[in-house]
Scaffold this motif. Structure first.
Motif, PDB file in Angstrom:
ATOM      1  N   GLY A  75     -12.216  12.159  -1.183  1.00 48.17           N
ATOM      2  CA  GLY A  75     -10.888  12.117  -1.622  1.00 48.17           C
ATOM      3  C   GLY A  75     -10.125  13.330  -1.786  1.00 48.17           C
ATOM      4  N   LEU A  76     -10.698  14.401  -2.207  1.00 48.92           N
ATOM      5  CA  LEU A  76     -10.170  15.601  -2.205  1.00 48.92           C
ATOM      6  C   LEU A  76      -9.464  16.386  -1.110  1.00 48.92           C
ATOM      7  N   LEU A  77     -10.474  16.223  -0.130  1.00 43.70           N
ATOM      8  CA  LEU A  77     -10.393  16.670   1.192  1.00 43.70           C
ATOM      9  C   LEU A  77      -8.976  16.044   1.798  1.00 43.70           C
ATOM     10  N   GLY A  78      -8.999  14.620   1.473  1.00 44.36           N
ATOM     11  CA  GLY A  78      -7.952  13.812   2.017  1.00 44.36           C
ATOM     12  C   GLY A  78      -6.653  13.808   1.377  1.00 44.36           C
ATOM     13  N   ALA A  79      -6.607  14.271  -0.004  1.00 42.08           N
ATOM     14  CA  ALA A  79      -5.368  14.509  -0.473  1.00 42.08           C
ATOM     15  C   ALA A  79      -4.915  16.015  -0.146  1.00 42.08           C
ATOM     16  N   MET A  80      -5.807  16.863   0.077  1.00 41.21           N
ATOM     17  CA  MET A  80      -5.294  18.308   0.186  1.00 41.21           C
ATOM     18  C   MET A  80      -5.518  19.132   1.498  1.00 41.21           C
ATOM     19  N   VAL A  81      -6.197  18.321   2.487  1.00 47.12           N
ATOM     20  CA  VAL A  81      -6.356  19.021   3.642  1.00 47.12           C
ATOM     21  C   VAL A  81      -5.608  17.905   4.867  1.00 47.12           C
ATOM     22  N   HIS A  82      -6.339  16.819   5.003  1.00 48.71           N
ATOM     23  CA  HIS A  82      -5.851  15.922   5.893  1.00 48.71           C
ATOM     24  C   HIS A  82      -6.083  14.419   5.570  1.00 48.71           C
ATOM     25  N   PRO A  83      -5.508  13.515   5.835  1.00 51.62           N
ATOM     26  CA  PRO A  83      -5.803  11.903   5.146  1.00 51.62           C
ATOM     27  C   PRO A  83      -6.896  11.574   6.040  1.00 51.62           C
ATOM     28  N   ALA A  84      -7.340  12.137   7.151  1.00 47.58           N
ATOM     29  CA  ALA A  84      -8.536  11.560   7.670  1.00 47.58           C
ATOM     30  C   ALA A  84      -9.870  11.659   7.127  1.00 47.58           C
ATOM     31  N   PHE A  85      -9.702  12.604   6.084  1.00 45.65           N
ATOM     32  CA  PHE A  85     -11.023  12.884   5.296  1.00 45.65           C
ATOM     33  C   PHE A  85     -11.288  11.893   4.366  1.00 45.65           C
ATOM     34  N   TRP A  86     -10.379  10.924   4.085  1.00 50.60           N
ATOM     35  CA  TRP A  86     -10.520   9.903   3.386  1.00 50.60           C
ATOM     36  C   TRP A  86     -11.593   8.903   4.119  1.00 50.60           C
TER      37      TRP A  86
END
Length: 177
Positions: free
Chosen positions: A129-140
């Motif tokens: 969730g954090l990486l999706g919000a801060m880096v790239h949506p693909a991490f979701w």
């Protein structure tokens, strides 16, 4: 069929002290190894039908788990394995400790496998969730993958993460004390 009879921790302690009862711990071996009531016979619910209980005739049988939920939900199954009255420790090990009664704890044993699964799954979902919000949506997709795994585990009883964690080096040294 035996009726469900709940005993308070004080009542169970008194029966154990008087040697008129045997306490049967239905938690899994990893839970028992980390923390248990002295003298409890371990008979994991996952292998209960095949377990040799080795009970002494004429003694009360008291079943226990961590919170009382497992013993309450499976009481008929547990009671069917014994001749005579069966009881449960109301509130399980949690209530026993809350009453200030002694437990044997081995902090060198790893955390219970289910707690490890909960921590790993929660951590992966949080990171996704954090990486999706801060880096790239693909991490979701990481969070979605872990969520799907939890759903499959609940629906089928197979948890790949638990299987993976069970073979980790820190879990291979589990031993009951």
């Amino acid at each position: 069929m035996n009726p469900l009879v709940s005993l308070t921790p004080a009542e169970v302690a008194a029966r154990l002290k008087a040697k008129t009862a045997v306490l049967v711990d239905v938690r899994e071996p990893d839970e028992h190894a980390r923390e248990h009531i002295s003298g409890a016979v371990t008979a994991p619910l996952s292998a209960f039908e095949g377990a040799t209980l080795g009970l002494t005739p004429g003694k009360d049988v008291i079943f226990m788990c961590r919170s009382g939920n497992r013993t309450g939900a499976h009481f008929d199954r547990l009671a069917a394995r014994i001749a005579g009255p069966a009881h449960v420790l109301a509130g399980g090990l949690d209530a026993w400790k809350k009453a200030g009664l002694p437990v044997r704890t081995d902090t060198k044993q790893p955390l219970e496998l289910m707690r490890q699964v909960q921590m790993a799954a929660g951590g992966l979902i949080l990171v996704g969730g954090l990486l999706g919000a801060m880096v790239h949506p693909a991490f979701w997709s990481l969070s979605a993958f872990v969520g799907a795994g939890l759903f499959v585990a609940g629906a089928t009883g197979f948890c790949g993460m638990a299987r993976l964690l069970a073979v980790m080096p820190w879990n291979r040294r589990m031993r009951p004390n």
